[in-house]
Design a protein around this motif. Structure first.
Motif, mmCIF file in Angstrom:
data_model
loop_
_atom_site.group_PDB
_atom_site.id
_atom_site.type_symbol
_atom_site.label_atom_id
_atom_site.label_comp_id
_atom_site.label_asym_id
_atom_site.label_seq_id
_atom_site.Cartn_x
_atom_site.Cartn_y
_atom_site.Cartn_z
ATOM 1 N N ASP A 115 -5.189 -11.293 1.591
ATOM 2 C CA ASP A 115 -5.721 -12.614 1.210
ATOM 3 C C ASP A 115 -4.683 -13.724 1.379
ATOM 4 N N SER A 141 -6.124 -6.432 -3.135
ATOM 5 C CA SER A 141 -6.531 -6.017 -4.480
ATOM 6 C C SER A 141 -7.155 -7.201 -5.204
ATOM 7 N N SER A 165 9.414 -2.855 -3.806
ATOM 8 C CA SER A 165 8.985 -3.374 -5.090
ATOM 9 C C SER A 165 8.204 -4.678 -4.876
ATOM 10 N N LYS A 169 1.551 -1.983 -5.138
ATOM 11 C CA LYS A 169 1.116 -0.579 -5.222
ATOM 12 C C LYS A 169 0.298 -0.337 -6.487
ATOM 13 N N SER A 171 -1.076 -2.564 -8.415
ATOM 14 C CA SER A 171 -2.268 -3.428 -8.391
ATOM 15 C C SER A 171 -3.385 -2.781 -7.588
ATOM 16 N N ASN A 185 3.584 -6.537 -12.056
ATOM 17 C CA ASN A 185 4.458 -7.662 -12.387
ATOM 18 C C ASN A 185 4.316 -8.846 -11.467
ATOM 19 N N THR A 197 8.603 -2.838 -11.583
ATOM 20 C CA THR A 197 7.763 -2.723 -12.762
ATOM 21 C C THR A 197 7.473 -1.268 -13.097
ATOM 22 N N GLY A 216 8.936 1.008 -6.840
ATOM 23 C CA GLY A 216 9.330 0.462 -5.542
ATOM 24 C C GLY A 216 10.833 0.548 -5.377
#
Ligand SMILES: Nc1nc2c(ncn2[C@@H]2O[C@H](COP(=O)(O)OP(=O)(O)OP(=O)(O)O)[C@@H](O)[C@H]2O)c(=O)[nH]1
Ligand SMILES: [Mg+2]
Ligand SMILES: [Zn+2]
Length: 291
Positions: A115, A141, A165, A169, A171, A185, A197, A216
């Motif tokens: 997006d 997502s 990171s 992932k 999300s 995060n 996170t 990450g």
């Protein structure tokens, strides 16, 4: 003795799924002595103490083992690379593919945050990797894009979700299952990267498969032999049938099938150049080791 699979490792405890329930276990000291540590994904024999605690007695043979993230017996890896924030890097993707294919784990490339539209050449990049034979899935997502495709690849497989990171992932997993609620995060705008996170590895039962969200990383270390790197990429390997020399590193050797394929446009020049950079890195490391 009971048998099960480690689905989570946290703070010295291992959580073992025996098919019916998840039992919390510790590892016996002897593993530490042998310099082997149980990891998520391991098949183990364990003794249940029936007080909510147990002991891992034996670790089953692994058919593969990823060092980063530490997971064993993995079928495939979703390599998550965001379109933006952090910016897509083919250089890093090629490094990742080298590592994953070296471990004989099937890579599936996920381009997340689709997006975040911008003036990049993302479609061309995706095309190039598809031509090289990789499955590529585009997701958002935020807008629930590409989720059905992701669900389909999970079935009957152990899948590791990995990537830098902040690429999204956790999300992505949250978007796949709204009850998961994994911590995610806000990306640090100043640094253009996330702040780690997710802190532990855990296998989650999702869509008829096991899925591991992983922390990450900010840098990735290569640790294979140069000759292993030369055989890692599945598409390079195909053309290396035509190399004159056994153990050809596709570098300065004459009559190299891979170099030939690059010249004919069958292998992307950019990928080959990345490969040469990583090959040099590995050669240097080897020299250091053997003097
Ligand atoms: N625009 C957009 N932002 C997203 C998308 N997915 C995730 N993000 C944002 O990216 C940031 C990082 O997301 P996480 O899911 O925590 O990333 P992660 O890869 O799990 O990060 P680590 O656990 O640190 O490895 C968050 O601010 C998310 O809201 C998406 O599809 N579109
Ligand atoms: Mg995460
Ligand atoms: Zn060659």
């Amino acid at each position: 003795m009971k048998k099960g699979r480690i689905v989570k490792a946290l703070a010295g405890f291992y959580y073992i799924d025996d098919g019916k329930e998840v039992i919390q276990c510790r590892a016996r000291g002897k593993f530490r002595k042998d310099d082997i540590k149980p990891v998520v994904g391991d098949y183990v024999d364990f003794e249940d103490q029936h007080d909510g605690d147990g002991y891992i007695m034996k670790i089953g043979e692994r058919y593969n083992f990823l060092v980063r993230p530490p997971v064993a017996n993995v079928d495939q890896a979703l390599l998550v690379f965001s379109r933006q924030e952090p910016e897509f890097s083919t250089m890093l993707l090629d490094k990742f593919l080298l590592l994953i294919e070296y471990h004989h784990i099937k890579p599936i490339i996920v381009v997340s945050k689709m997006d975040l539209e911008c003036d990049d050449h993302i479609e061309e990049t995706i095309d190039a990797y598809q031509k090289a034979g990789y499955q590529v899935i585009k997701t958002s997502s935020k807008n629930n894009v590409g989720l059905e495709e992701i669900k389909a690849v999970f079935k009957d497989k152990v899948t590791v979700i990995t990537g830098q990171s902040g690429v999204g992932k956790s999300s992505l997993l949250n978007a796949l299952d709204i009850h998961l609620n994994l911590e995610t995060n806000q990306i640090s705008k100043a640094l253009g990267r996330g702040k780690h996170t997710t802190r532990h590895v855990e296998l989650l039962k999702m869509y008829d498969g096991y899925v591991a969200d992983t922390p990450g990383f900010s840098s990735l270390e290569l640790y294979m032999e140069p000759t292993d790197a030369a055989r890692a990429y599945h598409d390079f390997d195909e053309y290396s049938q035509n190399c004159k020399f056994r153990g050809c590193l596709h570098d300065s050797e004459p009559q190299c099938g891979v170099k030939q394929a690059v010249e004919e446009g069958l292998i992307s020049k950019e990928r080959y150049e990345h490969y040469l950079i990583y090959l040099q890195e590995l050669k240097k490391k080897k020299e250091k080791r053997y003097g």
